[in-house]
Design an enzyme around this catalytic site. Structure first.
Site, mmCIF file in Angstrom:
data_model
loop_
_atom_site.group_PDB
_atom_site.id
_atom_site.type_symbol
_atom_site.label_atom_id
_atom_site.label_comp_id
_atom_site.label_asym_id
_atom_site.label_seq_id
_atom_site.Cartn_x
_atom_site.Cartn_y
_atom_site.Cartn_z
ATOM 1 N N TYR A 181 -8.374 3.088 5.234
ATOM 2 C CA TYR A 181 -8.691 2.333 4.015
ATOM 3 C C TYR A 181 -7.409 2.291 3.160
ATOM 4 O O TYR A 181 -6.555 3.178 3.289
ATOM 5 C CB TYR A 181 -9.850 3.054 3.287
ATOM 6 C CG TYR A 181 -10.344 2.349 2.057
ATOM 7 C CD1 TYR A 181 -11.130 1.198 2.162
ATOM 8 C CD2 TYR A 181 -10.031 2.822 0.778
ATOM 9 C CE1 TYR A 181 -11.567 0.540 1.023
ATOM 10 C CE2 TYR A 181 -10.472 2.168 -0.358
ATOM 11 C CZ TYR A 181 -11.234 1.021 -0.223
ATOM 12 O OH TYR A 181 -11.662 0.360 -1.339
ATOM 13 N N ASN A 183 -6.361 3.240 0.360
ATOM 14 C CA ASN A 183 -5.865 4.387 -0.428
ATOM 15 C C ASN A 183 -5.305 5.503 0.462
ATOM 16 O O ASN A 183 -4.812 6.503 -0.041
ATOM 17 C CB ASN A 183 -6.976 4.946 -1.337
ATOM 18 C CG ASN A 183 -8.156 5.533 -0.571
ATOM 19 O OD1 ASN A 183 -8.259 5.375 0.640
ATOM 20 N ND2 ASN A 183 -9.044 6.197 -1.272
ATOM 21 N N LYS A 184 -5.383 5.315 1.779
ATOM 22 C CA LYS A 184 -4.982 6.383 2.699
ATOM 23 C C LYS A 184 -3.456 6.391 2.915
ATOM 24 O O LYS A 184 -2.766 5.451 2.529
ATOM 25 C CB LYS A 184 -5.693 6.201 4.044
ATOM 26 C CG LYS A 184 -7.215 6.277 3.934
ATOM 27 C CD LYS A 184 -7.668 7.648 3.501
ATOM 28 C CE LYS A 184 -9.150 7.866 3.598
ATOM 29 N NZ LYS A 184 -9.966 7.041 2.709
ATOM 30 N N GLN A 185 -2.975 7.446 3.568
ATOM 31 C CA GLN A 185 -1.530 7.614 3.810
ATOM 32 C C GLN A 185 -0.965 6.417 4.565
ATOM 33 O O GLN A 185 0.147 5.974 4.292
ATOM 34 C CB GLN A 185 -1.265 8.894 4.611
ATOM 35 C CG GLN A 185 -1.520 10.177 3.839
ATOM 36 C CD GLN A 185 -2.941 10.684 3.963
ATOM 37 O OE1 GLN A 185 -3.880 9.920 4.172
ATOM 38 N NE2 GLN A 185 -3.111 11.984 3.826
#
Ligand SMILES: Cc1ncc(COP(=O)(O)O)c(C=O)c1O
Length: 373
Positions: A181, A183-185
């Site tokens: 998603y 917002n992930k790394q």
């Protein structure tokens, strides 16, 4: 969502990602093509797991793990409540029963001793969530799982790149799941990946994600009941480009975390996330602080409002699963004092690769202002 001057999170998309996606669009091969294989290979090599299977989301990955491991109605699966709802939902999708246990107050990960105490003759698996990119205590959890003949599934959705004793998380248990998603790394927009050392399990997952078709099946032949949990070539192209620079992105995140730490280290109002963990490497997913114990939940919520009025994105990470309306039936059987106390005082501050030092300074000023009100 309201526009924020400083958002809570932001993806890091360079021209390499844009070109990679455009190249796929021009190729006219938009699904089940070479990019899927290339993305899976990149994650397999990076994590050290021999098998990686791309899926449409982290939640889809967790669901397929439950199915492929044969988790059935009446089975019990142990997991923390202080996490995102996806793992508990995946357990419920197959009719099994999530059993919530408390967390360690420092790492905010599942408390291994409590996990062992929650085992019954119905328990089939433990889900080790690597919360906020902090590796869970895999030594203790693997020992417990082996002692009781249980599966250990890693919810590594927030933790790609995190390590435990020099090995990447995800590849340590029986299966691990990553999520992408924005917002992930690393991101693919939406997407996920299951990694495992077990080739037979990997084959089963490949069948289930593609409408129950064996790789040897004819077109329109479905040997089992399956799902459409595939990941498109467009998503995979984005993921490949992100994987090429994952280490520099993780370093950028660590730099932001250190900048926060430096500015807030002497602040008596807040408890900061540890900058390192024994035997492990943190893969910074979010920067989640806790207000000091003298702050009430109401005061924490006022701090959140103060951030909103300054147009700075800030979040309650996490409202525990057993307190969610959709988990009301579980609430009465939960005794989770650490989870409840921590979750009343957490604040996720804006956190992304390109967060400027001047913005970090401004966020810390607003935080200190809000705490003094
Ligand atoms: C701990 C955890 N598990 C599972 C998920 C689910 O991933 P997705 O949103 O890709 O379904 C997330 C993502 O937000 C997560 O943070």
């Amino acid at each position: 969502m309201t526009h924020m001057k400083i958002p809570l999170s932001a993806p890091d998309i360079s021209s390499a990602e844009i070109e990679a996606v455009v190249e796929v669009l021009r190729s006219s091969r938009l699904s089940l093509g070479p990019k899927l294989e290339e993305f899976e290979h990149a994650v397999a090599i990076y994590t050290g797991a021999p098998n990686a299977i791309g899926v449409s989301s982290g939640t889809a990955g967790l669901h397929l793990c439950m199915l492929a491991f044969g988790i059935r109605p009446g089975d019990e699966i142990i997991l923390p409540s202080f996490t995102f709802v996806a793992a508990a939902n995946a357990i419920r999708y197959v009719g099994a029963n999530p059993v919530f246990v408390d967390i360690d107050p420092v790492t905010l990960n599942i408390d291994a001793e409590r996990a062992e105490a929650a085992i019954t003759n119905k328990t089939k698996a433990i889900v080790a969530v690597h919360t906020f990119g902090y590796p869970a205590d895999m030594d203790a959890l693997l020992t417990i799982a082996r002692r009781h003949g249980l599966l250990l599934i890693e919810d590594a959705c927030e933790a790609i790149g995190a390590e435990f004793r020099g090995q990447k998380v995800g590849a340590l248990g029986d299966a691990g799941v990553f999520a992408f998603y924005p917002n992930k790394q690393i991101t693919t927009g939406e997407g996920g990946m299951i990694v495992t050392r077990d080739s037979a399990f990997a084959k089963k997952i490949r069948t289930l994600r593609n409408q129950g078709r064996y790789e040897t099946d004819e077109w329109f032949q479905h040997s089992e009941l399956g799902f459409n949990y595939r990941l498109s070539e467009v998503h995979c192209a984005l993921g490949i480009a992100q994987m090429r620079r994952i280490e520099s992105m993780l370093m950028a995140r660590e730099t932001v975390a250190r900048a926060y730490h430096q500015l807030l280290d002497n602040c008596a109002d807040v408890v900061l996330p540890p900058t390192s963990v024994p035997h492990g490497r943190v893969s910074w997913f979010a920067y989640v602080i806790r207000l000091h114990e003298r702050f009430t939940r109401g005061q924490r919520d006022s701090v959140l409002k103060h951030f909103a009025s300054a147009e700075i994105g800030c979040g309650r990470y996490f409202a525990p699963i057993h307190m969610q309306p959709s988990y009301e039936a579980w609430r009465h059987s939960c005794f989770l004092p650490v989870t409840e106390s921590v979750s009343e005082r957490t604040l996720a501050l804006p956190f992304f690769n390109k967060l400027a030092q001047t913005d970090v300074q401004r966020i810390c000023d607003v935080l200190l202002e809000a705490c003094a009100l």
